[in-house]
Design an enzyme around this catalytic site. Structure first.
Site: not given
Ligand code: NAD
Ligand code: DAU
Length: 335
Positions: A123-125, A150, A154
């Site tokens: 992730t970019d975080e 988190y 990562k």
């Molecule tokens: P998500 O939370 O929707 O899905 C995570 C999945 O991993 C779930 O199906 C969960 O059951 C599984 N899981 C959790 N712990 C586990 C374990 N111990 N063993 C096996 N499976 C397990 O997450 P996502 O949003 O799909 O993110 C997927 C990946 O991408 C993560 O590594 C996250 O850090 C990364 N990522 C997410 C975003 C985003 O915007 N969502 C952006 C950049 C990177």
């Molecule tokens: O940048 C990549 C990341 O993006 C991933 O690594 C994470 O897995 C993914 O969950 C996401 O993280 P964020 O914290 O940026 O996403 P989230 O959807 O939780 O929140 C996005 C933004 O919106 C953040 O500034 C918090 C805000 N927010 C979130 C929720 C749930 C609100 O303002 N209201 C809300 O109800």
């Protein structure tokens, strides 16, 4: 090719498996997922009967199950993670177990069984937060500075992946991606939470002043970036993956959503902020563009609309998950 996809019942993992099975119909995919609160078999329903797809419920921290699967694998794509910042604030322990120890268990097994590639989804975080006033963007050389449990977990996982490359020569690649949006995103995340709230006639809940900036990418563009990295990426390299939005704030996105539903701004509810909330993320994806020829194909305005339409048409998928998501926010006071 035989792929082990971890976390394939989650948001991005399930979209990735769907993407891969369509483009590489002769490849075999095993999806190892623990089915935590974030893993849903409903997200894999449309391909669960594909003869080249197999689901295994299990934990990436369990070296027995991991070894039994990796011994028959060419490529590991590691999506499995605890992924929600707000949950990491409420309870960091699972984040360290899955994101750090789980990744190390996968790396050990990958080394033992001589796999061809370990691709780690990050992730970019991990780079921390940028100033609202600046034009800076994260790139592959930005110093790590994670600020939430988190992102710290990562960051640790990225370091251990690189350590296995430098120390043992494991063929790894890493992608650090911006925020994804699209179908099958759990309604606890901002995009899906806000859309499903509006479908239910409720307000969008905005943390703090709403002037927080993320770099948004449609999930299929993330999948195509991973595809290119797996097929053409250089071993040991990291690639930043980002979207087409230029500093759009949460407040602006919420306004676009509200106007889609023909509601007024009384549907924006400002409330309690996230602890340690990162102000701004922005991603410079020029390396993957120049070296691998990747760029996003989905513009934000149209795909925001298509994403809203998907949630309107697929209540069967998100309705059963909505209460669980809102339970979290009752605990954090963000309702
Ligand atoms: P998500 O939370 O929707 O899905 C995570 C999945 O991993 C779930 O199906 C969960 O059951 C599984 N899981 C959790 N712990 C586990 C374990 N111990 N063993 C096996 N499976 C397990 O997450 P996502 O949003 O799909 O993110 C997927 C990946 O991408 C993560 O590594 C996250 O850090 C990364 N990522 C997410 C975003 C985003 O915007 N969502 C952006 C950049 C990177
Ligand atoms: O940048 C990549 C990341 O993006 C991933 O690594 C994470 O897995 C993914 O969950 C996401 O993280 P964020 O914290 O940026 O996403 P989230 O959807 O939780 O929140 C996005 C933004 O919106 C953040 O500034 C918090 C805000 N927010 C979130 C929720 C749930 C609100 O303002 N209201 C809300 O109800």
């Amino acid at each position: 090719m035989k792929l082990l996809v971890t976390g394939g019942a989650g948001f991005i993992g399930s979209n990735f498996i769907r993407y891969w099975l369509e483009r590489y119909p002769n490849d075999q995919i095993t999806n190892l997922d623990k089915l935590t609160y974030a893993g849903h078999l409903s997200s894999t329903k449309d391909f669960e009967k594909n003869i080249n797809y197999k689901f295994v419920q299990g934990d990436i921290c369990d070296s027995e199950v991991v070894n039994s699967l990796i011994k028959d694998t060419d490529i590991v794509v590691n999506f499995a993670a605890e992924s929600h910042v707000d949950r990491s604030i409420v309870g960091p322990k699972d984040f360290l177990n899955t994101n750090v120890i789980g990744t190390q268990v996968l790396l050990d097994a990958s080394l033992k069984h001589n796999i061809k590639r370990f691709h780690h989804i990050s992730t970019d975080e991990v780079f921390g937060a940028l100033n609202l006033e600046s034009k800076d963007k994260f790139n592959e050389n930005t110093v790590y500075n994670p600020r939430s449990p988190y992102s710290a977990s990562k960051a640790a996982s990225d370091h251990i992946v690189r350590a296995y490359f430098h120390t043992y020569g494991l063929p790894v690649t890493i992608s650090n991606c911006a925020n994804n949006y699209g179908p099958y995103q759990d309604p606890e995340k901002f995009f899906a939470r806000s859309i499903t709230n509006l479908i239910e006639g409720k307000e969008v809940f905005i943390y703090g002043d709403g002037k927080y900036v993320r770099d948004w990418l449609y999930v299929e563009d993330h999948c195509s970036a991973i595809d290119l990295i797996i097929n053409k990426g250089k071993i040991g390299e990291t690639y930043m993956v980002g979207g087409l939005t230029e500093d759009i704030s949460n407040e602006e996105i919420a306004k676009l959503m509200v106007s889609y539903f023909k509601k007024d701004e009384s549907y924006l509810k400002y409330g309690k902020d996230r602890l340690g909330h990162d102000r701004r993320y922005a991603v410079d994806w020029s390396k993957i563009k120049s070296e691998l020829g990747w760029e996003p194909k989905h513009d934000f305005q149209s795909w925001l609309t298509k994403t809203i339409e998907w949630y309107k048409e697929n209540e069967w998928w998100w309705k059963p998950l909505k209460d669980q998501a809102e339970e979290l926010y009752k605990k954090t006071g963000q309702v």
